[in-house]
Design a protein around this motif. Structure first.
Motif, mmCIF file in Angstrom:
data_model
loop_
_atom_site.group_PDB
_atom_site.id
_atom_site.type_symbol
_atom_site.label_atom_id
_atom_site.label_comp_id
_atom_site.label_asym_id
_atom_site.label_seq_id
_atom_site.Cartn_x
_atom_site.Cartn_y
_atom_site.Cartn_z
ATOM 1 N N LEU A 30 59.661 16.832 -12.092
ATOM 2 C CA LEU A 30 60.837 16.667 -12.924
ATOM 3 C C LEU A 30 61.853 15.819 -12.164
ATOM 4 O O LEU A 30 61.914 15.867 -10.933
ATOM 5 N N SER A 31 62.633 15.056 -12.885
ATOM 6 C CA SER A 31 63.660 14.250 -12.234
ATOM 7 C C SER A 31 64.837 15.146 -11.843
ATOM 8 O O SER A 31 64.945 16.297 -12.289
ATOM 9 N N ASN A 32 65.722 14.608 -11.012
ATOM 10 C CA ASN A 32 66.915 15.374 -10.639
ATOM 11 C C ASN A 32 67.749 15.753 -11.863
ATOM 12 O O ASN A 32 68.389 16.802 -11.879
ATOM 13 N N LEU A 33 67.754 14.913 -12.880
ATOM 14 C CA LEU A 33 68.525 15.224 -14.081
ATOM 15 C C LEU A 33 67.837 16.295 -14.923
ATOM 16 O O LEU A 33 68.512 17.104 -15.583
ATOM 17 N N ASP A 34 66.497 16.341 -14.902
ATOM 18 C CA ASP A 34 65.777 17.442 -15.554
ATOM 19 C C ASP A 34 66.137 18.775 -14.915
ATOM 20 O O ASP A 34 66.245 19.805 -15.591
ATOM 21 N N LEU A 35 66.310 18.759 -13.590
ATOM 22 C CA LEU A 35 66.541 19.995 -12.844
ATOM 23 C C LEU A 35 67.900 20.618 -13.149
ATOM 24 O O LEU A 35 68.160 21.758 -12.744
ATOM 25 N N LEU A 36 68.767 19.910 -13.857
ATOM 26 C CA LEU A 36 70.066 20.460 -14.225
ATOM 27 C C LEU A 36 70.002 21.306 -15.498
ATOM 28 O O LEU A 36 70.985 21.921 -15.892
ATOM 29 N N LEU A 37 68.835 21.324 -16.155
ATOM 30 C CA LEU A 37 68.698 22.048 -17.411
ATOM 31 C C LEU A 37 68.163 23.452 -17.170
ATOM 32 O O LEU A 37 67.223 23.626 -16.392
ATOM 33 N N PRO A 38 68.714 24.454 -17.838
ATOM 34 C CA PRO A 38 68.166 25.803 -17.734
ATOM 35 C C PRO A 38 66.889 25.907 -18.559
ATOM 36 O O PRO A 38 66.602 25.028 -19.391
ATOM 37 N N PRO A 39 66.094 26.953 -18.366
ATOM 38 C CA PRO A 39 64.849 27.110 -19.143
ATOM 39 C C PRO A 39 65.145 27.587 -20.561
ATOM 40 O O PRO A 39 64.939 28.750 -20.915
ATOM 41 N N VAL A 40 65.660 26.692 -21.391
ATOM 42 C CA VAL A 40 65.964 27.025 -22.780
ATOM 43 C C VAL A 40 65.130 26.146 -23.707
ATOM 44 O O VAL A 40 64.734 25.028 -23.352
#
Length: 460
Positions: A30-40
């Motif tokens: 996952l990209s660094n920007l993906d990693l900012l998303l919670p598991p929703v």
């Protein structure tokens, strides 16, 4: 109109649809920007009238959907994988072609009877699938009138709305035996951090590292009988133009999104509890694709096809008393000011670097876990690119389509989208506290009008 809870949905078949071609199993970080998303999970649904061709049955429509889906997953292979934690606890995507869960169902309700104004009753848990495994789940539901609802639920860590819109259009194109107009790119290197990184300290006001995971808090202003609920309204073109006119002063023309967000901020401030000195917060989702590729035609092409999250949520804070008492143009200026610093290449590059500096510690947008000491908070995500008119699988354009996102955060969530009527109106999905929606309906009923079958021409 029947209440949404008065019909039953019966599942007739569940199967897994995988890519039609064998794929080499591999890992996709996952990209660094993906990693900012919670598991929703995010849901999106489309309502179709009964096909005009009598030979087009529900069974034949499902067959078209499944065949085209298997073809689409060859290019959109990330959606056929599953999320697995790596040794340091970060999510990664295992591209193993496990496939997409596909549910067939029947609902004993007419399309014209669906209470789309209240999607919590008519849509949630009925017409959109609950994703149990993998990255994406799909449900096709036949209605009494032979209309059909096609719905998807996807893992937000893997895709933002821009990405899933690309997938939906590609799926529809292949269903009509057309070539895909855009091939997705999973080239994570376009979002690599810089060496050395350069972090903007202002990002500490927008994002927060999590350690340990935050416990859910009761949303600000909530009481024992108040909670976040979802509603869908429409806002006419004339009302949007009027809001924009009121929000623009001294030669500064504000966008419709800035004007609408400012108006809603003022409305929600009225529900800001008893302490008018409290600060209410507004976040607006910004897509970074065009910002990251400024002045670079090759990067613009890559970012235009990039599949994944390229989002930031800049936040503005304003005292409730100012939001209540100042004119709309003042509030719109505040919205413009906090957005201005985030719609730049520098902001997104710095955000990528900020995540890198905190890894493997997870992080989230602060507004998602809005503190109980703050005033009311909500996020506006522009859905103006929602391609409702292009999601035609061969039996006509949708009569209606919308995102459905009761996102699990402490703040509210709002998604304005273009009306399927193509008349310049907006359809607006709101996920807010019950008492906030009551104030909006009481004091702004001329702006926020409940979505009805009559408005959407569903009676035919």
């Amino acid at each position: 109109m029947v209440a949404g809870g008065e019909f039953k949905v019966t599942v007739s078949k569940t199967e897994v649809v995988a890519a039609v071609l064998p794929l080499q199993e591999h890992w996709l970080p996952l990209s660094n920007l993906d990693l900012l998303l919670p598991p929703v999970d995010v849901s999106v649904f489309f309502c179709f009238h009964k096909p005009s061709l009598q030979s087009m049955t529900f069974a034949s429509m499902v067959a078209i959907l499944k065949k085209a889906l298997a073809q689409t997953l060859v290019s959109y292979y990330a959606l056929a994988g599953e999320v697995v934690l790596n040794p340091v606890g970060e999510p990664e995507l295992l591209c193993n072609n496990r496939g997409v869960d596909f549910v067939e169902a029947f609902a004993n309700v007419e399309l014209s009877e669906l209470n789309l104004y209240n999607p919590d009753e008519s849509i949630q848990g009925k017409l959109v699938p609950n994703k149990k495994n993998g990255v994406l789940s799909i449900q096709a539901t036949e209605l009494n009138c032979s209309g059909v609802v096609v719905a998807c639920t996807f893992d937000h860590r893997i895709a933002d709305a821009y990405s899933i819109n690309m997938f939906l259009v590609s799926w529809a194109e292949l269903a009509q035996s057309k070539p895909m107009s855009l091939l997705p790119s999973f080239r994570r290197s376009v979002l690599n951090p810089r060496r050395p990184g350069c972090i903007d300290p202002a990002l500490d006001d927008m994002y927060v590292p999590l350690s340990p995971s935050p416990s859910p808090k009761e949303p600000v202003g909530a009481t024992h009988d108040d909670h976040l609920i979802s509603r869908i309204y429409y806002v006419t073109k004339d009302q949007l133009n009027e809001l924009q006119s009121l929000a623009s002063a001294n030669g500064c023309r504000r966008t419709k999104l800035e004007s609408f967000s400012a108006f809603l901020w003022k409305m929600i401030a009225k529900c800001g509890a008893t302490n008018s000195e409290r600060t209410s917060k507004l976040g607006i989702v910004v897509d970074g694709r065009s910002r990251l590729s400024q002045g670079d035609s090759e990067k613009s092409r890559l970012m235009g096809a990039y599949f994944g999250n390229v989002l930031s949520i800049p936040i503005g804070g304003q005292k409730i008393i100012e939001l209540e008492e100042k004119p709309l143009s003042f509030v719109a200026n505040q919205v413009h000011a906090f957005l201005e610093n985030a719609v730049t290449q520098h902001h997104f590059l710095a955000l990528i670097d900020w995540v890198e500096a905190h890894r493997p510690q997870p992080a989230l947008a602060k507004i998602y876990i809005n503190g109980t000491d703050d005033g009311p908070a909500f996020v506006v995500s522009s859905g103006q690119r929602f391609p409702v008119s292009r999601v035609d699988f061969g039996w006509g354009k949708p009569a209606f389509g919308s995102y459905h996102f009761p996102w699990g955060g402490d703040a509210g969530y709002v998604m304005p989208m273009p009306s399927p009527l193509g008349n310049g109106d907006w359809v607006v999905y709101l996920h807010l506290l019950k008492k906030q929606l009551q104030v909006i309906e009481r004091e702004a009923s001329n702006v926020f009008r409940p979505l009805t079958a009559d408005y959407l021409n569903l009676m035919k």
